[in-house]
Design an enzyme around this catalytic site. Sequence first.
Site, PDB file in Angstrom:
ATOM      1  N   HIS A  99       0.803  -1.220   0.000  1.00  0.00           N
ATOM      2  CA  HIS A  99       0.000   0.000   0.000  1.00  0.00           C
ATOM      3  C   HIS A  99       0.837   1.272   0.000  1.00  0.00           C
ATOM      4  CE1 HIS A  99       0.576  -0.929   4.309  1.00  0.00           C
ATOM      5  NE2 HIS A  99       0.504   0.381   4.520  1.00  0.00           N
ATOM      6  N   ASP A 100       2.007   1.247   0.621  1.00  0.00           N
ATOM      7  CA  ASP A 100       2.865   2.436   0.671  1.00  0.00           C
ATOM      8  C   ASP A 100       4.068   2.323  -0.248  1.00  0.00           C
ATOM      9  OD1 ASP A 100       1.443   4.134   2.342  1.00  0.00           O
ATOM     10  OD2 ASP A 100       2.338   3.326   4.176  1.00  0.00           O
ATOM     11  N   LYS A 153       6.236   5.319  -1.308  1.00  0.00           N
ATOM     12  CA  LYS A 153       7.129   6.029  -0.391  1.00  0.00           C
ATOM     13  C   LYS A 153       8.594   5.889  -0.779  1.00  0.00           C
ATOM     14  CE  LYS A 153       4.305   6.296   3.787  1.00  0.00           C
ATOM     15  NZ  LYS A 153       4.171   5.883   5.205  1.00  0.00           N
ATOM     16  N   HIS A 166       2.945  10.114  -2.620  1.00  0.00           N
ATOM     17  CA  HIS A 166       3.302   8.695  -2.598  1.00  0.00           C
ATOM     18  C   HIS A 166       2.148   7.814  -3.075  1.00  0.00           C
ATOM     19  CE1 HIS A 166       1.129   8.283   1.279  1.00  0.00           C
ATOM     20  NE2 HIS A 166       1.127   6.979   1.036  1.00  0.00           N
ATOM     21  N   HIS A 183      -5.803   4.190  -1.043  1.00  0.00           N
ATOM     22  CA  HIS A 183      -5.988   3.905   0.379  1.00  0.00           C
ATOM     23  C   HIS A 183      -6.004   5.146   1.264  1.00  0.00           C
ATOM     24  CE1 HIS A 183      -1.578   4.171   0.477  1.00  0.00           C
ATOM     25  NE2 HIS A 183      -1.621   4.135   1.793  1.00  0.00           N
ATOM     26  N   HIS A 184      -5.727   6.317   0.687  1.00  0.00           N
ATOM     27  CA  HIS A 184      -5.873   7.572   1.436  1.00  0.00           C
ATOM     28  C   HIS A 184      -7.098   8.368   0.992  1.00  0.00           C
ATOM     29  CE1 HIS A 184      -2.335   7.365   3.938  1.00  0.00           C
ATOM     30  NE2 HIS A 184      -1.579   7.074   2.891  1.00  0.00           N
TER      31      HIS A 184
END
Length: 221
Positions: free
Chosen positions: A79-80, A83, A108, A134-135
């Site tokens: 998910h990240d 980054k 990101h 997801h954000h």
Amino acid sequence: LLELFLRNVSVAYENVILHHEIEGSQRDMLFMLVDSIETNSQETGQHVRRVAEYCRLIASGIGLSEREVEIIEIASPLHDFGKIGIPDNILHKPGKLDSEEWEVMKTHARMGHELLNKSEREILKAAAVIAGQHHEHWNGNGYPDGLRGKQIHIYARIVAVADVFDALGSQRCYKEAWEIDEIIAYITEQRGGQFDPELIDWVLTNIDSMKQVRVAYPDTA
């Protein structure tokens, strides 16, 4: 190096799908690969393990198919992924980000989607959607695209809950870990705001199962 890393992740994830092995050494290899991202962003490998387990619990609990449960469990640790493109001085800042730094950090999500979406593999396509959405918030106040409600893919909605639930309960360089009562109060407050109400209802009804995940995968010093 980035392209090589992405290719290695793609191969590892595809091997899990081809052989239907979500346990054991191959799964450990996946978490080791993703851990390289999380270590750079001051997270821990246990964070992505817990997020994957929370996602499995929630997805199964709300009635997604076995295949969908498998997909989100395997894809959610990425998910990240975006980054890896965020400067270290922002990722490692011990205090609150200023407005300019926050705008950089927010990139990101789109970056993760763009990188992962280059693959045609099913799992990485799902991971691209998760990374990109997801954000996003149920009420439309999230980023990067201001999606709302069921415009947000169910995988991303589940990961949003799992990620925040775990992050709040984890100590970071910029904050102390929250107590479970504080976490429950926050996600309850954000029911219908940041989070899908149906998912929060499931979590609140099954909070003991959620708490057991941290017991099974505690952070190590």
